[in-house]
Scaffold this active site. Sequence first.
Site, mmCIF file in Angstrom:
data_model
loop_
_atom_site.group_PDB
_atom_site.id
_atom_site.type_symbol
_atom_site.label_atom_id
_atom_site.label_comp_id
_atom_site.label_asym_id
_atom_site.label_seq_id
_atom_site.Cartn_x
_atom_site.Cartn_y
_atom_site.Cartn_z
ATOM 1 N N LYS A 27 -4.971 8.402 7.629
ATOM 2 C CA LYS A 27 -6.010 7.500 7.106
ATOM 3 C C LYS A 27 -7.394 8.036 7.466
ATOM 4 O O LYS A 27 -8.293 8.073 6.621
ATOM 5 C CB LYS A 27 -5.832 6.098 7.702
ATOM 6 C CG LYS A 27 -4.686 5.320 7.079
ATOM 7 C CD LYS A 27 -4.321 4.087 7.895
ATOM 8 C CE LYS A 27 -3.063 3.435 7.328
ATOM 9 N NZ LYS A 27 -2.545 2.344 8.151
ATOM 10 N N GLN A 61 -3.799 -1.225 13.331
ATOM 11 C CA GLN A 61 -2.486 -0.691 12.946
ATOM 12 C C GLN A 61 -1.374 -1.569 13.529
ATOM 13 O O GLN A 61 -1.318 -1.795 14.729
ATOM 14 C CB GLN A 61 -2.363 0.755 13.462
ATOM 15 C CG GLN A 61 -1.115 1.480 13.036
ATOM 16 C CD GLN A 61 -1.052 1.743 11.532
ATOM 17 O OE1 GLN A 61 -2.033 2.108 10.904
ATOM 18 N NE2 GLN A 61 0.113 1.517 10.947
ATOM 19 N N ASP A 81 -7.090 -4.689 5.156
ATOM 20 C CA ASP A 81 -5.637 -4.838 5.029
ATOM 21 C C ASP A 81 -5.278 -6.135 4.290
ATOM 22 O O ASP A 81 -4.118 -6.360 3.940
ATOM 23 C CB ASP A 81 -4.996 -4.876 6.434
ATOM 24 C CG ASP A 81 -4.082 -3.690 6.671
ATOM 25 O OD1 ASP A 81 -3.843 -2.932 5.704
ATOM 26 O OD2 ASP A 81 -3.607 -3.525 7.810
#
Length: 297
Positions: free
Chosen positions: A55, A99, A122
Amino acid sequence: MTLGKIIDGKAFAAKVQEKVGAGVAKFVEKAGRKPGLAVVLVGEDPASAVYVRSKAKMTVQLGMESFEYKRPANIGQDELMELVEELNGDPRVDGILVQLPLPKHLDEQAVVNAINPDKDVDGLTPISTGRLALGLPGLVPCTPLGSLMLLKDQLGDLTGKTAVVIGRSILVGKPMAQLLLGENCTVTIAHSRTKDLASVVHAADIVVAAVGRPEMVKGDWIKPGATVIDVGINRVPAAEEGKTKLVGDVATAEALAHAAAITPVPGGVGPMTIAVLMRNTLYAAHLREGLPAPEGL
Ligand code: NDP
């Protein structure tokens, strides 16, 4: 018998990335700064570390700023919440991604809830989830949005199509169903308690499988001419001893005899997820600067 088409998610993701890169250059001209993505990694899980690295790499490749925050597995809840608050207030940061999964002693939902919804790339905060349910503009989880982009690229207007989403997670199944509803599909959400899943799937023009069970969806479940998005990522033993391979939730080879098109695993939805994360970061940056959403994304 004509076989269905394999959808090249990698090639489509590359196009999305190209558009994001072009959008970033325009944003920098207008805002006088780069969009920034902060990724928080707690602990040493090797798979998570690989995701975070890729990422960060792509963020920089597309001209954005990447901020990485690595914290030890034994970090306390308060300390992690403080870090999220700090990032909420950091003007360089447009997107915050924690994460997941977090180590067991941490309250994952509380951490996610603490993220400023306008930086929630997200799309997992209750506000983002609510905005999606209400049909309001906002940030949407990357995997379902990427899956929808693939579907629209294949089929164009989805109005009136019947769609089955197998799986009802917050990360994939539920937002996927909301997105399809937003496109005027007639949506069924199936899950582990669904009866006669084969028949439910057989009624659908669009099948999205997000279960986490290797090749569970059999070829003859698929309605002739349906489009199949296989979100599943399952590691299974390979033919060669001691080796493993990745397979999806759909028995792809069988399904190709019935479907018009299907995403492969790997190389289907996976590459779209990270491309959409980049898109979401750019989108969030526009939102924060009061600019209209980037075009064509
Ligand atoms: P979850 O485990 O959170 O959810 C799985 C869902 O599948 C649940 O709703 C569950 O139902 C349902 N399910 C389980 N067994 C069955 C069954 N026998 N029949 C019908 N439904 C069933 O998984 P996620 O949504 O997070 O992920 C799903 C898959 O997608 C995984 O393989 C994951 O690795 C992959 N994934 C891939 C991504 C990508 O980038 N390509 C990103 C995210 C996930 P119930 O609610 O009743 O338990």
